[in-house]
Design an enzyme around this catalytic site. Structure first.
Site, short mmCIF file in Angstrom:
data_model
loop_
_atom_site.label_atom_id
_atom_site.label_comp_id
_atom_site.label_asym_id
_atom_site.label_seq_id
_atom_site.Cartn_x
_atom_site.Cartn_y
_atom_site.Cartn_z
N TYR A 57 11.54 -9.11 0.36
CA TYR A 57 10.37 -8.36 0.89
C TYR A 57 10.82 -6.95 1.29
CZ TYR A 57 5.73 -7.90 3.06
OH TYR A 57 4.45 -7.51 3.40
N LYS A 87 5.85 -3.15 7.32
CA LYS A 87 4.96 -3.98 8.15
C LYS A 87 5.34 -3.89 9.63
CE LYS A 87 2.16 -5.63 4.96
NZ LYS A 87 0.85 -4.95 4.76
P1 NAD Z 1 -4.31 -6.99 -3.36
O1 NAD Z 1 -3.42 -6.50 -4.44
O2 NAD Z 1 -5.55 -7.63 -3.76
O3 NAD Z 1 -4.64 -5.79 -2.35
C1 NAD Z 1 -3.79 -4.69 -2.14
C2 NAD Z 1 -4.66 -3.48 -2.28
O4 NAD Z 1 -3.93 -2.27 -2.00
C3 NAD Z 1 -5.25 -3.33 -3.70
O5 NAD Z 1 -6.65 -3.31 -3.64
C4 NAD Z 1 -4.71 -1.99 -4.16
O6 NAD Z 1 -5.61 -1.29 -5.00
C5 NAD Z 1 -4.54 -1.29 -2.81
N1 NAD Z 1 -3.75 -0.06 -2.91
C6 NAD Z 1 -2.49 0.09 -3.38
N2 NAD Z 1 -2.16 1.39 -3.40
C7 NAD Z 1 -3.23 2.07 -2.91
C8 NAD Z 1 -3.52 3.45 -2.71
N3 NAD Z 1 -2.63 4.42 -2.99
N4 NAD Z 1 -4.74 3.79 -2.20
C9 NAD Z 1 -5.65 2.83 -1.91
N5 NAD Z 1 -5.44 1.53 -2.09
C10 NAD Z 1 -4.25 1.16 -2.60
O7 NAD Z 1 -3.41 -7.98 -2.47
P2 NAD Z 1 -3.67 -8.60 -1.02
O8 NAD Z 1 -2.70 -9.71 -0.91
O9 NAD Z 1 -5.08 -8.83 -0.81
O10 NAD Z 1 -3.14 -7.45 -0.04
C11 NAD Z 1 -3.92 -6.90 0.99
C12 NAD Z 1 -3.08 -6.70 2.25
O11 NAD Z 1 -2.68 -7.97 2.75
C13 NAD Z 1 -1.80 -5.89 2.06
O12 NAD Z 1 -1.60 -5.07 3.19
C14 NAD Z 1 -0.75 -6.97 2.03
O13 NAD Z 1 0.50 -6.47 2.40
C15 NAD Z 1 -1.32 -7.93 3.04
N6 NAD Z 1 -0.78 -9.29 3.03
C16 NAD Z 1 -0.76 -10.02 1.87
C17 NAD Z 1 -0.26 -11.31 1.89
C18 NAD Z 1 -0.16 -12.13 0.62
O14 NAD Z 1 0.64 -13.06 0.58
N7 NAD Z 1 -0.95 -11.85 -0.40
C19 NAD Z 1 0.19 -11.88 3.09
C20 NAD Z 1 0.13 -11.12 4.26
C21 NAD Z 1 -0.36 -9.83 4.20
O1 0WE Z 2 2.56 -7.74 1.45
C1 0WE Z 2 2.70 -8.46 0.47
C2 0WE Z 2 2.68 -7.87 -0.91
C3 0WE Z 2 3.30 -6.51 -0.93
C4 0WE Z 2 3.47 -5.85 -2.26
C5 0WE Z 2 3.51 -6.51 -3.49
C6 0WE Z 2 3.69 -5.80 -4.66
C7 0WE Z 2 3.80 -6.47 -6.00
C8 0WE Z 2 3.46 -5.53 -7.12
C9 0WE Z 2 3.67 -4.51 -2.24
N1 0WE Z 2 3.88 -3.79 -3.37
C10 0WE Z 2 3.88 -4.42 -4.57
N2 0WE Z 2 4.11 -3.65 -5.69
C11 0WE Z 2 3.99 -4.15 -6.95
O2 0WE Z 2 4.25 -3.45 -7.93
N3 0WE Z 2 2.90 -9.81 0.67
C12 0WE Z 2 2.98 -10.32 2.02
C13 0WE Z 2 3.08 -10.78 -0.43
C14 0WE Z 2 4.55 -10.91 -0.68
O3 0WE Z 2 5.21 -10.03 -1.43
C15 0WE Z 2 6.55 -10.40 -1.45
C16 0WE Z 2 6.72 -11.55 -0.68
C17 0WE Z 2 5.43 -11.89 -0.16
C18 0WE Z 2 5.12 -13.00 0.74
C19 0WE Z 2 7.63 -9.79 -2.06
C20 0WE Z 2 8.90 -10.37 -1.93
C21 0WE Z 2 9.08 -11.50 -1.17
C22 0WE Z 2 8.00 -12.11 -0.53
#
Ligand code: NAD
Ligand code: 0WE
Length: 261
Positions: free
Chosen positions: A155, A162
């Site tokens: 991560y 974060k």
């Molecule tokens: P997602 O890919 O659906 O959402 C991420 C969003 O970030 C996308 O809509 C993307 O277009 C947007 N984004 C990226 N670059 C951008 C930019 N320059 N301007 C505007 N928007 C931009 O994935 P998600 O899992 O729904 O992620 C949403 C949030 O939740 C993130 O902050 C992620 O870190 C957090 N999160 C995700 C998880 C997981 O496991 N999926 C867990 C905890 C927290």
């Molecule tokens: O916040 C996240 C996702 C963050 C994320 C994921 C990507 C994948 C595609 C940010 N940037 C990118 N860029 C890309 O090109 N999570 C909490 C989900 C997540 O992502 C991981 C995790 C977990 C959980 C990445 C490595 C290890 C664990």
């Protein structure tokens, strides 16, 4: 009567139907809120438009949060359409894919800057830009992950981002206290969204999560969305600066359970 009746919410970060932001938009709609949606990049337009339409939302604006101009544009459009708003949801995170594998010390200067700009500074920038539009009693919400406080292999720079997002939540909560606007973050367990697609070992992590969590379950975007309803509604009127875990209890564990499941 819905918990968000009479409130207007702007939601940033809808990419597709699996996005946490889309779960939030649906739950807010269910609770009676008026909704505006923002997404990044032209290619997402054809995915996001039909979703927005399905909940009767016709404020759908493109905004790349790394651009001050884009942010100013979306604020101007929101002011024109809604006047004031009550809820701002930030559901955005990004790092270059090659920063999400291998040792953290290999993070590049530019990779560090980009992850911090899009995943952290954007919350500060959006909060400042929307501050004149926020009604008292309003709420700002962002999405974080436990990799901010404990090491999640790979991560990497996102964990550091974060940590900064969570600290920003506290500083913003202090600033916005006098405006009677609350600022909180939801720390969600791993969910298979676009942002999780193609992450090496995600499937194994997902399974290990389920085994370790007291509730022995993975979480869904609906779980996160319902917590977002609570943190955006008057039910949480005296909660601010908080990191609210929606993780089936995973974060309270010190060692994995050895009991038979
Ligand atoms: P997602 O890919 O659906 O959402 C991420 C969003 O970030 C996308 O809509 C993307 O277009 C947007 N984004 C990226 N670059 C951008 C930019 N320059 N301007 C505007 N928007 C931009 O994935 P998600 O899992 O729904 O992620 C949403 C949030 O939740 C993130 O902050 C992620 O870190 C957090 N999160 C995700 C998880 C997981 O496991 N999926 C867990 C905890 C927290
Ligand atoms: O916040 C996240 C996702 C963050 C994320 C994921 C990507 C994948 C595609 C940010 N940037 C990118 N860029 C890309 O090109 N999570 C909490 C989900 C997540 O992502 C991981 C995790 C977990 C959980 C990445 C490595 C290890 C664990």
């Amino acid at each position: 009567m819905g918990l968000l009746e009479g409130k207007t919410a702007l939601i940033f970060g809808v990419a597709n139907k699996n996005s946490i932001a889309w779960g939030v938009a649906q739950a807010f709609h269910r609770e009676g809120a008026t909704i505006g949606i923002s997404y990044a990049g032209k290619i997402l337009e054809r995915r996001v438009n039909p979703l927005a339409e399905s909940i009767g939302c016709d404020f759908v604006e493109e905004c790349d949060v790394s651009s001050d101009e884009d942010i100013a544009d979306v604020v101007a459009k929101a002011e024109k359409r809604f006047g004031k708003i009550d809820i701002l949801v930030h559901s955005i995170g990004f790092a270059n894919r090659d920063e999400l594998r291998g040792p953290y010390y290999n993070t590049s200067r530019e990779g560090f800057r980009l992850a911090m700009d899009i995943s952290v500074f954007s919350l500060v920038a959006l909060s400042r830009a929307f501050q004149p539009l926020m009604n008292p009693g309003g709420a700002i919400l962002s999405m974080t992950y436990h990799g901010s406080v404990k090491v999640t292999p790979n991560y990497n720079v996102m964990g550091v981002a974060k940590a900064a997002l969570e600290a920003s939540t506290r500083y913003l909560a202090y600033d916005f206290g006098k405006e009677k606007v609350r600022v909180n973050a939801i720390s969600a367990g791993p969910i298979r969204t676009l942002a999780a697609a193609g992450i090496g070992g995600f499937k194994a992590m997902y399974k290990a999560f389920e085994e370790m969590a007291p509730l022995n379950e993975n979480i869904t975007i609906e779980d996160v969305a319902n917590a977002a309803v609570f943190l955006s509604s008057n039910l949480s009127a005296r909660t601010t600066g908080e990191i609210f875990y929606v993780d089936a209890g995973y974060n309270i564990m010190g060692v994995p359970s050895v009991e038979t499941v």
